[in-house]
Design a protein around this motif. Structure first.
Motif, short mmCIF file in Angstrom:
data_model
loop_
_atom_site.label_atom_id
_atom_site.label_comp_id
_atom_site.label_asym_id
_atom_site.label_seq_id
_atom_site.Cartn_x
_atom_site.Cartn_y
_atom_site.Cartn_z
N ARG A 77 0.81 -1.22 0.00
CA ARG A 77 0.00 0.00 0.00
C ARG A 77 0.85 1.27 0.00
N LEU A 78 1.98 1.26 0.70
CA LEU A 78 2.74 2.50 0.86
C LEU A 78 3.57 2.88 -0.37
N GLY A 99 -3.66 -3.21 11.60
CA GLY A 99 -4.85 -3.90 12.10
C GLY A 99 -5.40 -4.96 11.16
N PHE A 133 12.17 -4.32 8.25
CA PHE A 133 10.80 -4.22 8.75
C PHE A 133 9.77 -4.35 7.64
N THR A 183 11.51 -0.50 15.73
CA THR A 183 10.10 -0.31 15.40
C THR A 183 9.36 0.24 16.62
N GLY A 186 6.05 -3.72 18.04
CA GLY A 186 6.59 -5.07 17.83
C GLY A 186 5.47 -5.98 17.38
N ARG A 187 5.82 -7.24 17.18
CA ARG A 187 4.84 -8.22 16.73
C ARG A 187 3.61 -8.22 17.64
N MET A 207 7.36 2.98 12.04
CA MET A 207 6.07 2.50 12.57
C MET A 207 5.86 2.98 14.00
N GLY A 210 1.89 6.26 16.06
CA GLY A 210 0.83 5.95 17.03
C GLY A 210 1.36 5.74 18.44
N PRO A 263 1.30 8.47 9.66
CA PRO A 263 2.20 7.54 9.00
C PRO A 263 2.02 7.65 7.48
O1 LIG Z 1 2.14 -7.76 14.49
C1 LIG Z 1 1.48 -6.90 13.88
O2 LIG Z 1 1.45 -6.77 12.65
C2 LIG Z 1 0.66 -5.91 14.68
C3 LIG Z 1 1.52 -4.93 15.38
C4 LIG Z 1 1.92 -3.79 14.48
C5 LIG Z 1 3.12 -3.75 13.74
N1 LIG Z 1 3.15 -2.54 13.10
C6 LIG Z 1 2.01 -1.85 13.37
C7 LIG Z 1 1.24 -2.59 14.24
C8 LIG Z 1 -0.08 -2.16 14.80
C9 LIG Z 1 -1.24 -2.60 13.98
O3 LIG Z 1 -1.10 -3.17 12.89
O4 LIG Z 1 -2.35 -2.34 14.46
C10 LIG Z 1 1.68 -0.51 12.91
C11 LIG Z 1 1.95 -0.25 11.49
N2 LIG Z 1 1.81 -1.14 10.48
C12 LIG Z 1 2.13 -0.53 9.31
C13 LIG Z 1 2.53 0.81 9.58
C14 LIG Z 1 2.96 1.82 8.56
C15 LIG Z 1 1.85 2.61 7.99
O5 LIG Z 1 0.68 2.22 8.06
O6 LIG Z 1 2.18 3.65 7.43
C16 LIG Z 1 2.43 0.99 10.95
C17 LIG Z 1 2.78 2.21 11.78
C18 LIG Z 1 1.84 3.23 11.92
C19 LIG Z 1 2.43 4.30 12.83
O7 LIG Z 1 3.47 4.93 12.48
O8 LIG Z 1 1.86 4.50 13.90
C20 LIG Z 1 2.05 -1.21 8.01
C21 LIG Z 1 3.08 -2.27 7.84
N3 LIG Z 1 3.77 -2.94 8.81
C22 LIG Z 1 4.60 -3.86 8.24
C23 LIG Z 1 4.44 -3.76 6.85
C24 LIG Z 1 5.24 -4.58 5.85
C25 LIG Z 1 4.66 -5.88 5.54
O9 LIG Z 1 3.94 -6.45 6.36
O10 LIG Z 1 4.88 -6.32 4.41
C26 LIG Z 1 3.47 -2.80 6.59
C27 LIG Z 1 2.78 -2.47 5.31
C28 LIG Z 1 3.45 -1.62 4.42
C29 LIG Z 1 2.59 -1.46 3.18
O11 LIG Z 1 1.62 -2.16 2.96
O12 LIG Z 1 2.99 -0.63 2.39
C30 LIG Z 1 5.53 -4.80 8.88
C31 LIG Z 1 5.51 -4.96 10.33
N4 LIG Z 1 4.49 -4.64 11.20
C32 LIG Z 1 4.90 -4.98 12.47
C33 LIG Z 1 6.18 -5.56 12.40
C34 LIG Z 1 6.89 -6.23 13.57
C35 LIG Z 1 8.11 -5.56 14.00
C36 LIG Z 1 8.91 -6.42 14.92
O13 LIG Z 1 8.36 -7.07 15.81
O14 LIG Z 1 10.12 -6.46 14.73
C37 LIG Z 1 6.58 -5.51 11.06
C38 LIG Z 1 7.89 -5.95 10.46
C39 LIG Z 1 7.92 -7.36 10.01
O15 LIG Z 1 6.95 -8.09 10.19
O16 LIG Z 1 8.98 -7.73 9.45
C40 LIG Z 1 4.15 -4.81 13.72
#
Ligand SMILES: O=C(O)CCc1c2[nH]c(c1CC(=O)O)Cc1[nH]c(c(CC(=O)O)c1CCC(=O)O)Cc1[nH]c(c(CC(=O)O)c1CCC(=O)O)Cc1[nH]c(c(CCC(=O)O)c1CC(=O)O)C2
Ligand SMILES: C[S@@+](CC[C@H](N)C(=O)[O-])C[C@H]1O[C@@H](n2cnc3c(N)ncnc32)[C@H](O)[C@@H]1O
Length: 359
Positions: A77-78, A99, A133, A183, A186-187, A207, A210, A263
């Motif tokens: 998406r980004l 989410g 990430f 980050t 975290g997960r 990330m 929030g 974000p």
């Molecule tokens: O485990 C989860 O996914 C939920 C926890 C959570 C995360 N980010 C989050 C949340 C809150 C939520 O989604 O409500 C919160 C989250 N997810 C995301 C963003 C960035 C944004 O929306 O602008 C944000 C941050 C928003 C902010 O700045 O407050 C989206 C995201 N996270 C992530 C990705 C990449 C992907 O999944 O392919 C993507 C998508 C990028 C896209 O579609 O363009 C990756 C991500 N999210 C997360 C992690 C874990 C980090 C770690 O433990 O080392 C990681 C890294 C990884 O998995 O390698 C955790």
């Protein structure tokens, strides 16, 4: 570029995508549970880092991949619209919002496997660098489990590009000799452990919008950061809406709220900030060099900030014409009138700030 093992199959694709959503099991287990499927996907897969958004920051290899007219591009998406506009084949964008990441991830695998089964060149386009990430490593393992070995093309990571585009060097001789990336989430929404304050360190958070209020509070109360540690938020780096919000650990959360920061933003914590600048690049780099020199020469001789300010001012008068003013100190307020492109507020030594302008 890729290999396809004989055990991967198109029927695997169908079964897998269904089971994925329903069971939530790990894909590796799912794929290896069907090792002898009869047919193989004939496509190939390239995982590509798209950089932070500006098409000029794509690598040549990334541009080649996304402009392959035969490619099916599965994008996060980004990834910016300007980059998606360079896709010559079909493009599908996953809605991986906070989410609902797991649902979107399953859809991504379904799309990729569908394209591979049809013999297409599938390009998995990811923001920044795929292995920073970005679940890139996880996706490689899943694709490998499906019998497809992706080629992975690195990208310019926002972790480094966003601070730079906001005018902040993440390392700086004499100021920061270490960088940590972290980050905010975290997960499963956990909060990562914070590393204890180190004056020579820059910490880059992704990330984390929030979590900014909680994060700044914890950096002070649990990780021992001085409350006035500079913080900058670089929003939409490399994209048309790019902006930088600056503050310190005490006031940054309020500023972000007031400015409605969203974000994707990258948050830089540490002393390497050039807080405000209205100078040419040449003047900026001279300001840093001359200031470092001034501190080295004068602090070792026990001289005070006024002497350091005089040294910086003399250096600027000599290099850029007379009329410069300089203030150096740990705490001061100022309101100055300056000529266009002759103002800079920055630091080269932790906790000591420099204001330089031409009136
Ligand atoms: O485990 C989860 O996914 C939920 C926890 C959570 C995360 N980010 C989050 C949340 C809150 C939520 O989604 O409500 C919160 C989250 N997810 C995301 C963003 C960035 C944004 O929306 O602008 C944000 C941050 C928003 C902010 O700045 O407050 C989206 C995201 N996270 C992530 C990705 C990449 C992907 O999944 O392919 C993507 C998508 C990028 C896209 O579609 O363009 C990756 C991500 N999210 C997360 C992690 C874990 C980090 C770690 O433990 O080392 C990681 C890294 C990884 O998995 O390698 C955790
Ligand atoms: C899921 S992480 C992916 C990081 C990516 N793989 C990379 O190497 O840049 C998403 C986070 O990267 C940062 N980010 C990505 N693009 C950005 C941009 N254009 N400007 C500022 N931050 C960005 C933000 O912190 C965002 O929440």
């Amino acid at each position: 570029m890729f290999t396809i093992s004989p055990r991967a199959s198109s029927s695997l694709y169908t079964e897998t995508s269904v089971t994925f959503v329903a069971s939530g099991m790990s894909s590796t287990a799912l794929f290896s549970s069907n090792p002898s499927s009869p047919s193989s996907p004939t496509g190939r897969l390239t995982m590509v880092g798209a950089g932070p958004g500006d098409p000029n920051l794509l690598t040549v290899a990334a541009l080649h991949s996304i402009s392959d007219p035969e490619a099916l591009v599965i994008s996060d998406r980004l990834v910016s619209q300007e980059i998606l506009d360079l896709v010559k084949g079909e493009v599908r964008v996953a809605n991986k919002s906070p989410g609902c990441a797991d649902k979107a991830q399953n859809e991504i695998y379904t799309w990729c496997l569908g394209g591979l089964a049809e013999g297409k060149h599938v390009v998995r386009l990811k923001i920044g660098d795929p292995f920073v990430f970005g679940r890139g490593g996880e996706e490689v393992l899943k694709f490998r489990g499906m019998g497809v070995e992706p080629k992975v093309i690195p990208g310019v990571s926002a972790v480094f590009a966003a601070p730079l585009l906001g005018g902040i060097p993440v390392t700086h001789r004499g100021v920061a000799n270490q960088v940590v990336m972290c980050t905010g989430y975290g997960r499963e929404g956990t909060s990562p452990d914070l590393i204890k304050y180190h004056p020579d360190q820059t910490v880059v958070f992704v990330m984390a919008v929030g979590r900014l209020r909680e994060l700044s509070r914890k950096l002070i109360s649990m990780a021992g950061y001085p409350p006035d540690t500079p913080v900058a938020i670089v929003e939409q780096a490399g994209n048309p809406g790019q902006r930088t919000i600056r503050g310190n650990l005490v006031d940054i959360a309020d500023k972000a709220e007031r400015e409605n920061v969203k974000p994707p933003s990258t948050i830089v914590v540490g002393d390497t900030h050039i807080y405000a600048e209205d100078m040419t690049d040449e003047m900026c780099s001279s300001a840093i060099t001359i200031s470092q020199e001034a501190f080295q020469m004068n602090v070792t001789k026990g001289k005070v900030y006024a002497t350091i300010a005089a040294h910086i001012r003399a250096g600027f008068d000599k290099s850029f014409g007379r009329g410069w003013n300089c203030v150096v100190g740990r705490s001061f307020g100022a309101f100055v009138t300056h000529e266009i492109k002759t103002y800079m507020y920055f630091t080269v030594v932790p906790g000591v700030y420099i204001l330089l302008w031409k009136a």
